[in-house]
Design a protein around this motif. Structure first.
Motif, PDB file in Angstrom:
ATOM      1  N   VAL A 215       0.834  -1.203   0.000  1.00  0.00           N
ATOM      2  CA  VAL A 215       0.000   0.000   0.000  1.00  0.00           C
ATOM      3  C   VAL A 215       0.868   1.252   0.000  1.00  0.00           C
ATOM      4  O   VAL A 215       0.598   2.222  -0.728  1.00  0.00           O
ATOM      5  CB  VAL A 215      -0.947  -0.011   1.213  1.00  0.00           C
ATOM      6  N   ALA A 216       1.928   1.253   0.806  1.00  0.00           N
ATOM      7  CA  ALA A 216       2.803   2.424   0.867  1.00  0.00           C
ATOM      8  C   ALA A 216       3.466   2.700  -0.479  1.00  0.00           C
ATOM      9  O   ALA A 216       3.533   3.850  -0.933  1.00  0.00           O
ATOM     10  CB  ALA A 216       3.863   2.231   1.951  1.00  0.00           C
ATOM     11  N   LEU A 217       3.947   1.667  -1.144  1.00  0.00           N
ATOM     12  CA  LEU A 217       4.620   1.848  -2.432  1.00  0.00           C
ATOM     13  C   LEU A 217       3.649   2.319  -3.510  1.00  0.00           C
ATOM     14  O   LEU A 217       3.989   3.177  -4.334  1.00  0.00           O
ATOM     15  CB  LEU A 217       5.291   0.545  -2.858  1.00  0.00           C
ATOM     16  N   ASN A 218       2.437   1.778  -3.523  1.00  0.00           N
ATOM     17  CA  ASN A 218       1.457   2.225  -4.511  1.00  0.00           C
ATOM     18  C   ASN A 218       1.016   3.661  -4.237  1.00  0.00           C
ATOM     19  O   ASN A 218       0.805   4.440  -5.174  1.00  0.00           O
ATOM     20  CB  ASN A 218       0.249   1.289  -4.517  1.00  0.00           C
ATOM     21  N   THR A 219       0.861   4.004  -2.966  1.00  0.00           N
ATOM     22  CA  THR A 219       0.513   5.388  -2.627  1.00  0.00           C
ATOM     23  C   THR A 219       1.634   6.336  -3.026  1.00  0.00           C
ATOM     24  O   THR A 219       1.388   7.417  -3.575  1.00  0.00           O
ATOM     25  CB  THR A 219       0.235   5.507  -1.124  1.00  0.00           C
ATOM     26  N   LEU A 220       2.879   5.936  -2.756  1.00  0.00           N
ATOM     27  CA  LEU A 220       4.029   6.739  -3.160  1.00  0.00           C
ATOM     28  C   LEU A 220       4.050   6.944  -4.677  1.00  0.00           C
ATOM     29  O   LEU A 220       4.296   8.062  -5.158  1.00  0.00           O
ATOM     30  CB  LEU A 220       5.320   6.060  -2.696  1.00  0.00           C
ATOM     31  N   ALA A 221       3.785   5.879  -5.420  1.00  0.00           N
ATOM     32  CA  ALA A 221       3.745   5.995  -6.879  1.00  0.00           C
ATOM     33  C   ALA A 221       2.663   6.968  -7.324  1.00  0.00           C
ATOM     34  O   ALA A 221       2.848   7.734  -8.277  1.00  0.00           O
ATOM     35  CB  ALA A 221       3.518   4.622  -7.507  1.00  0.00           C
ATOM     36  N   GLY A 222       1.522   6.948  -6.634  1.00  0.00           N
ATOM     37  CA  GLY A 222       0.457   7.884  -6.975  1.00  0.00           C
ATOM     38  C   GLY A 222       0.855   9.325  -6.720  1.00  0.00           C
ATOM     39  O   GLY A 222       0.566  10.216  -7.536  1.00  0.00           O
TER      40      GLY A 222
ATOM     41  N   PRO B 237      -6.793   6.254  -6.991  1.00  0.00           N
ATOM     42  CA  PRO B 237      -6.744   5.009  -7.769  1.00  0.00           C
ATOM     43  C   PRO B 237      -5.547   4.135  -7.424  1.00  0.00           C
ATOM     44  O   PRO B 237      -5.652   2.906  -7.402  1.00  0.00           O
ATOM     45  CB  PRO B 237      -6.668   5.508  -9.222  1.00  0.00           C
ATOM     46  N   HIS B 238      -4.400   4.733  -7.148  1.00  0.00           N
ATOM     47  CA  HIS B 238      -3.213   3.960  -6.777  1.00  0.00           C
ATOM     48  C   HIS B 238      -3.404   3.289  -5.419  1.00  0.00           C
ATOM     49  O   HIS B 238      -2.970   2.162  -5.202  1.00  0.00           O
ATOM     50  CB  HIS B 238      -1.987   4.871  -6.743  1.00  0.00           C
ATOM     51  N   VAL B 239      -4.051   3.995  -4.494  1.00  0.00           N
ATOM     52  CA  VAL B 239      -4.308   3.416  -3.169  1.00  0.00           C
ATOM     53  C   VAL B 239      -5.213   2.195  -3.279  1.00  0.00           C
ATOM     54  O   VAL B 239      -4.965   1.154  -2.658  1.00  0.00           O
ATOM     55  CB  VAL B 239      -4.934   4.469  -2.236  1.00  0.00           C
ATOM     56  N   VAL B 240      -6.267   2.319  -4.087  1.00  0.00           N
ATOM     57  CA  VAL B 240      -7.195   1.192  -4.252  1.00  0.00           C
ATOM     58  C   VAL B 240      -6.494   0.013  -4.913  1.00  0.00           C
ATOM     59  O   VAL B 240      -6.680  -1.145  -4.514  1.00  0.00           O
ATOM     60  CB  VAL B 240      -8.416   1.630  -5.083  1.00  0.00           C
ATOM     61  N   THR B 241      -5.668   0.281  -5.913  1.00  0.00           N
ATOM     62  CA  THR B 241      -4.910  -0.799  -6.551  1.00  0.00           C
ATOM     63  C   THR B 241      -3.996  -1.489  -5.545  1.00  0.00           C
ATOM     64  O   THR B 241      -3.917  -2.724  -5.496  1.00  0.00           O
ATOM     65  CB  THR B 241      -4.081  -0.246  -7.723  1.00  0.00           C
ATOM     66  N   GLY B 242      -3.306  -0.700  -4.737  1.00  0.00           N
ATOM     67  CA  GLY B 242      -2.443  -1.285  -3.721  1.00  0.00           C
ATOM     68  C   GLY B 242      -3.219  -2.099  -2.707  1.00  0.00           C
ATOM     69  O   GLY B 242      -2.766  -3.172  -2.282  1.00  0.00           O
ATOM     70  N   ALA B 243      -4.381  -1.608  -2.310  1.00  0.00           N
ATOM     71  CA  ALA B 243      -5.203  -2.341  -1.343  1.00  0.00           C
ATOM     72  C   ALA B 243      -5.676  -3.676  -1.917  1.00  0.00           C
ATOM     73  O   ALA B 243      -5.698  -4.696  -1.211  1.00  0.00           O
ATOM     74  CB  ALA B 243      -6.406  -1.483  -0.932  1.00  0.00           C
ATOM     75  N   ARG B 244      -6.032  -3.687  -3.189  1.00  0.00           N
ATOM     76  CA  ARG B 244      -6.471  -4.944  -3.813  1.00  0.00           C
ATOM     77  C   ARG B 244      -5.325  -5.931  -3.946  1.00  0.00           C
ATOM     78  O   ARG B 244      -5.493  -7.134  -3.694  1.00  0.00           O
ATOM     79  CB  ARG B 244      -7.085  -4.652  -5.189  1.00  0.00           C
ATOM     80  N   LEU B 245      -4.160  -5.449  -4.349  1.00  0.00           N
ATOM     81  CA  LEU B 245      -3.002  -6.329  -4.442  1.00  0.00           C
ATOM     82  C   LEU B 245      -2.630  -6.879  -3.069  1.00  0.00           C
ATOM     83  O   LEU B 245      -2.293  -8.064  -2.926  1.00  0.00           O
ATOM     84  CB  LEU B 245      -1.817  -5.566  -5.031  1.00  0.00           C
TER      85      LEU B 245
END
Length: 276
Positions: A158-165, A198-206
């Motif tokens: 989640v942190a990495l996807n949020t960072l990417a966002g 959108p990045h947060v949701v993707t990270g949460a699903r992964l």
């Protein structure tokens, strides 16, 4: 020929969304019917293949169904599903709650990102199963160790996807917000957060998918209940059909959790032009 610039974004949005609607404009009954047909074909193939092997090697769908009925009647299946679901949701929720702020801070504060990056890059490559023994030693064989492993699985993703966002936010939008007098907090709330959703949701699903991988390993090593424990117990008693029941239950439970997550977040994501 003059062009009204105010209508350009609307036209572009309409033009880009039209192909998406055409591609996904399947009637609901058709989509459900195709899904059911696919499942029935899969069961039919499973049944045909199982006739060439022993029940110990590959139980038939009927034998697996009978095993499921047996586990439901004595309450084992329900207890296992409840235990695994509680552990997954607790650890996953804690990981999301901690991972999102960490990702936002890393994206907005360069020096903090540089300091935390070595730890993020190191631990994200260490699988949770490697910490099972330490989790049991430090937290005991109870619920805390399983929840901690799920948390560990979730927080980095989640942190990495949020960072990417955060890093993908258009610099022109940030400059425009500052030019209009927005302070850092207002810029974060009005520009950064909407672009990051959108990045947060993707990270949460992964992370939810990885949580299922982790919980099975943790329950096999140290648990008296849960789907992982059920699968391991079935192995000890040579009940292959129970193994299949546990695997199917995991798949259905994951599908249900992911569907709920998509339904809850879909309305928010549509505002940003994202569809799952």
């Amino acid at each position: 020929m003059s062009v009204d610039v105010r209508t350009v974004p609307e036209k572009l949005s309409r033009d880009k969304s039209a192909p998406t609607r055409r591609r996904g404009n399947w009637p609901r009954l058709t989509r459900v019917g195709l899904g059911v047909l696919s499942v029935l074909l899969g069961i039919a193939v499973w049944d045909l293949v199982s006739r060439n092997y022993t029940a110990f090697f590959l139980p038939s769908p009927m034998l697996t169904w009978q095993g499921a009925v047996e586990l439901v009647r004595d309450g084992t299946l329900w207890d296992s599903v409840t235990a695994s679901s509680t552990r997954i949701l607790t650890g996953w929720a804690l990981g999301v709650v901690i991972g999102v702020p960490v990702g936002l801070l890393m994206g907005c504060v360069p020096w903090l990102r540089l300091m935390l990056d070595p730890y993020i890059q190191f631990f994200r490559f260490v699988p949770p199963i490697a910490f099972v023994t330490l989790a049991i030693i430090w937290l005991g064989p109870g619920e805390a160790s399983k929840v901690a492993l799920i948390f560990y699985t979730t927080v980095f993703i989640v942190a990495l996807n949020t960072l990417a966002g955060v890093l993908s936010v258009d610099e022109l939008r940030l400059r425009a917000a500052r030019a209009l007098g927005a302070n850092p907090v207002r810029t974060l709330a009005s520009v950064v957060l909407p672009s990051t959703v959108p990045h947060v949701v993707t990270g949460a699903r992964l992370a939810m998918g990885n949580s299922f991988l982790t919980i099975v390993s943790a329950e096999i090593v140290a648990a008296q209940s849960g789907l992982g424990s059920l699968i391991w117990t079935a192995r000890n008693y040579a009940k292959t059909e129970w193994v299949f029941v546990g695997i199917i239950a995991l798949g259905l439970l994951g599908y249900l959790f992911d569907w709920i997550l998509r339904m809850v977040t879909s309305k928010t994501l549509r505002r940003y032009g994202v569809n799952f």
